[in-house]
Each structure stands twice: as structure tokens, then as C-alpha cells.
Design a protein around this motif. Structure first.
Motif, PDB file in Angstrom:
ATOM      1  N   SER A   1       4.217  -0.753   3.420  1.00 50.97           N
ATOM      2  CA  SER A   1       3.913   0.455   2.640  1.00 50.97           C
ATOM      3  C   SER A   1       5.074   0.870   1.749  1.00 50.97           C
ATOM      4  CB  SER A   1       3.529   1.609   3.568  1.00 50.97           C
ATOM      5  OG  SER A   1       4.647   2.046   4.316  1.00 50.97           O
TER       6      SER A   1
ATOM      7  N   GLY B   1      -4.624   1.319   0.212  1.00 53.02           N
ATOM      8  CA  GLY B   1      -4.476   2.454   1.119  1.00 53.02           C
ATOM      9  C   GLY B   1      -3.195   3.206   0.784  1.00 53.02           C
ATOM     10  N   LYS B   2      -3.094   4.353   1.417  1.00 54.11           N
ATOM     11  CA  LYS B   2      -3.862   4.911   2.497  1.00 54.11           C
ATOM     12  C   LYS B   2      -4.447   6.225   2.011  1.00 54.11           C
ATOM     13  CE  LYS B   2      -3.117   6.216   7.333  1.00 54.11           C
ATOM     14  NZ  LYS B   2      -2.055   6.355   8.375  1.00 54.11           N
TER      15      LYS B   2
ATOM     16  N   ASP C   1       2.054   4.777   1.645  1.00 54.17           N
ATOM     17  CA  ASP C   1       2.095   5.557   2.871  1.00 54.17           C
ATOM     18  C   ASP C   1       3.507   6.094   3.045  1.00 54.17           C
ATOM     19  OD1 ASP C   1       1.144   6.772   5.132  1.00 54.17           O
ATOM     20  OD2 ASP C   1       1.016   4.955   6.350  1.00 54.17           O
TER      21      ASP C   1
ATOM     22  N   ASP D   1       0.846  -1.188   0.000  1.00 52.18           N
ATOM     23  CA  ASP D   1       0.000   0.000   0.000  1.00 52.18           C
ATOM     24  C   ASP D   1       0.885   1.242   0.000  1.00 52.18           C
ATOM     25  OD1 ASP D   1      -2.851  -1.044   0.419  1.00 52.18           O
ATOM     26  OD2 ASP D   1      -1.749  -2.106   1.989  1.00 52.18           O
TER      27      ASP D   1
ATOM     28  N   ASP E   1      -8.483   4.019   4.380  1.00 53.01           N
ATOM     29  CA  ASP E   1      -7.539   4.832   5.138  1.00 53.01           C
ATOM     30  C   ASP E   1      -6.714   3.961   6.081  1.00 53.01           C
ATOM     31  OD1 ASP E   1      -6.336   7.258   5.590  1.00 53.01           O
ATOM     32  OD2 ASP E   1      -7.595   7.730   7.315  1.00 53.01           O
ATOM     33  N   GLN E   2      -6.090   2.937   5.529  1.00 47.81           N
ATOM     34  CA  GLN E   2      -5.219   2.051   6.288  1.00 47.81           C
ATOM     35  C   GLN E   2      -4.306   1.323   5.313  1.00 47.81           C
ATOM     36  OE1 GLN E   2      -8.934  -0.259   7.445  1.00 47.81           O
ATOM     37  NE2 GLN E   2      -7.436  -1.928   7.428  1.00 47.81           N
TER      38      GLN E   2
ATOM     39  N   VAL F   1      -3.823  -3.987   3.756  1.00 50.26           N
ATOM     40  CA  VAL F   1      -5.185  -4.450   3.526  1.00 50.26           C
ATOM     41  C   VAL F   1      -5.184  -5.498   2.417  1.00 50.26           C
ATOM     42  CG1 VAL F   1      -6.239  -2.326   4.320  1.00 50.26           C
ATOM     43  CG2 VAL F   1      -5.638  -2.551   1.913  1.00 50.26           C
TER      44      VAL F   1
END
Length: 365
Positions: free
Chosen positions: A273, A318-319, A255, A253, A308-309, A312
């Protein structure tokens, strides 16, 4: 006799039918790089009035003699503007002293590239228009008319229907498409790699170290769509990427944080991330938002959504709060706009709404 009549009718038709210009619509950035003397068609936002070699009025206008155009309606830097000399026939309608409400309008200008006030400009203007060939991203007109005035889920659904059912390309044909969509503006033999920013040969593609391959910005496993035509081959979210760097990204993801990547010095990653270099953070956010709008689960397609994480599974990525920050931090640039145009004009026939209208991000999320 019949032949003579047929010839006369043909001649009349040839005279009566106007010749349609085949000129390519250029952004302001692209037009500024054209040589003096070139015939150009440039589209841009009216951002002021050039009145000297060092001054562009952006309020309290004192002249109708010229306009400054930019790719961003909020542009304030003269270096990002092109000057358009207005001959007498255009001043009453487009001059800002007479029409200050025109500030911020998107127009398309046909003319000749020639410096004005010792700055990149367009003179000998032959036409100016607000509609024909205009900006498809202007809210409430043309392409996005059905999205006017909407927010939230209603806007998301309207945009989905606007960009849905695009012309699909095969995964094999994506190689050639990416050679065009991601061409290095300074070297037409190369492509620019997403995460490293390196410029390498268009034909150094494959699966070997230091070659480039096709990066799914929305990972294939987050929705299990693989290389299915459509979701798995959508050029709006497919980019050339260094093979090794692509392998490291896997299905992480997006981030902030992590360790620096050894082959992409401005990229960071950890176990859950991926943080790309600053210059493409906004590009990536807008690609992710595009996928979440384009694929809504109809017509047998997967329903992709942003959360918003991080870390996943399923058809989620995300995020969203970080992606929104990146979207604001790294605004749309000329490379991204050009890429959007090439995909729209040459391949898929649909656009990324968040490149054309960045405000849609906040209106939906």
C-alpha cells in the motif's frame, strides 16, 4: 444601390447582435488574488452578509446591502470569502434579509475587484445570474441534471453516461496538458508534484532523477490499459510526479501505514500500500472514484472498480474505506477545482463529479 443595401443590413446586424463576454469564470479563491480595479467574473456560493470589517452574518440577516461568497457552501472563515456589494437594483432579488432562502445558492457575478469593508471584494456589479455560466456541479441543474435524486448503482450509471465519451488526448500530448492543469499558482513557470508537493520547472520532465513524469494514479497494470488513449491518458487521473517517487509507488493500492519515503517525507509505503501526504489524500480519492465511474466496460473499455482491500490484481484498486476517509479528511480545494475546469474547458470536455459534488461518494459507496 445593392452595395448600399448590403452595408445597411450589415450595420443593423452588428448593432443587433450582442457582444458576448469572453471573461473567464473565476473561483472565489482566484478572484481574491486579482488586483483592485480588475474586471472579474466570479462564481461562488452565498454564505452570508458582511456587516463590518470583522463580522459576516450567516443567520438572522439584518441587511440586503452585500453578500459573502465562498467556494464551499459550508464555509465559515472570512479569509475564504469575497464580499460583493449589492447596488439597489440587486437587493430585492439577492439580498439575504429579504431572501434568506438564497443562502447556499451558487451565483455568478460580473463586476470590478475592489475592497469592501477593507476585505477582498467586488463592487460596481454589472450582472448577477444563477444560470448563465453558473456552477456545472450544482445537482439538478445543467451538467448533472440527469443524476438528480439518484443513489447507488443508478447514480453511478447516470454519472458514467454524463462524463463518458470525452475528447481523448494522446500520451505524448499529456506532457503539455499537465504543464497547464498542474501549474503552480505562485509560479507560472513551474508545476506542482503530486506526492512531494515540490514546485519544479514545467520543462524538467522526462525519466531522469529529479525530473517529473506522468503518474497514473490508477496504475496501468490494474486493468492492463497501458497508455491507451482514454483510460491510459485520462487527465483527471494523470499527475506530474517525481520520477523516483513514481517508481517507488509502482502499482500499490492506497491505504494507511508503512515507512516514510526518503524523497517524500509525508508519504508512507510498504509492500502492498501507499499513503500520500495529507494535502492530496482527498485529491487522490476523488481521482480513483472518477476512474471507477468513467470506465465501466462499454465501448471496448476496461471496467474499473474499487474494492475494500489491498494487494488486489486485475482491474481493481483499493482500499475503498480508506479512500472515503481521505475524501472526508481532505476536502476539495481551489487547486483541484481549477484543475477540473482546465481539463473540462481546454482538453477533455468532461468533469470529475466528485470534485463538483463531493456528496456523490457516500451516495454511491
Amino acid at each position: 444601390m445593392k452595395k448600399a443595401i448590403l452595408l445597411m443590413v450589415t450595420l443593423v446586424l452588428l448593432i443587433a447582435v450582442p457582444v458576448v463576454s469572453g471573461s473567464t469564470l473565476l473561483s472565489v479563491d482566484e478572484a481574491m488574488n486579482e488586483p483592485n480595479g480588475a474586471d472579474v467574473t466570479v462564481g461562488g456560493y452565498i454564505v452570508g452578509v458582511p456587516v463590518s470589517t470583522s463580522t459576516v452574518q450567516q443567520s438572522d440577516f439584518t441587511s440586503d446591502y452585500a453578500l459573502a461568497l465562498a467556494d464551499d457552501p459550508g464555509e465559515t472563515q472570512m479569509s475564504e470569502m469575497i464580499f460583493v456589494k449589492l447596488d439597489a437594483g440587486y437587493r430585492s432579488e439577492y439580498g439575504l434579509m429579504s431572501n434568506p432562502s438564497n443562502l447556499g445558492d451558487y451565483i455568478v457575478v460580473d463586476g470590478t475587484r475592489d475592497d469592501y469593508f477593507a476585505h477582498e471584494g467586488v463592487e460596481s456589479v454589472t450582472s448577477i445570474s444563477r444560470e448563465s455560466g453558473g456552477d456545472p456541479g450544482t445537482p439538478g441543474t445543467g451538467y448533472y441534471a440527469d443524476a438528480e435524486g439518484l443513489t447507488g448503482v443508478a447514480l453511478k450509471q447516470a454519472l458514467h453516461h454524463i462524463i463518458d465519451d470525452h475528447q481523448e488526448v494522446s500520451y505524448a500530448n499529456a506532457w503539455e496538458a499537465l504543464r497547464n492543469t498542474d501549474e503552480d499558482p505562485n509560479n507560472p513557470n513551474n508545476v506542482l508534484l503530486l506526492y512531494t508537493g515540490k514546485s519544479i520547472s514545467k520543462y524538467d520532465n522526462g525519466g531522469l532523477v529529479d525530473e517529473w513524469n506522468r503518474e497514473h494514479v490508477w496504475p496501468q497494470s490494474k486493468g492492463d490499459f497501458g497508455t491507451t488513449m482514454g483510460t491510459g491518458t485520462d487527465l483527471h487521473a494523470l499527475r506530474p510526479t517525481d520520477v523516483t517517487v513514481n517508481s517507488s509507488r509502482q502499482n500499490l493500492d492506497f491505504d494507511n501505514g508503512g515507512s516514510v519515503h526518503p524523497e517524500a517525507p509525508d508519504t508512507f509505503y510498504d509492500s502492498d500500500s501507499w499513503e500520500p501526504r495529507d494535502d492530496v489524500k482527498g485529491d487522490i480519492a476523488r481521482m480513483v472514484f472518477y476512474m471507477a465511474v468513467r470506465y465501466e466496460g462499454d465501448a471496448g473499455e476496461v471496467d474499473l472498480e474499487v474494492l475494500d482491500q489491498v494487494d488486489v490484481s486485475g482491474p481493481y484498486l483499493g482500499k475503498v474505506s480508506t479512500l472515503k476517509e481521505w475524501h472526508e479528511q481532505d476536502p476539495v480545494d481551489g487547486f483541484e477545482r481549477n484543475r477540473n475546469e482546465v481539463i473540462f474547458e481546454s482538453y477533455q470536455g468532461n468533469r470529475n463529479p466528485f470534485i463538483d459534488n463531493p456528496e456523490y461518494v457516500e451516495a454511491i459507496w
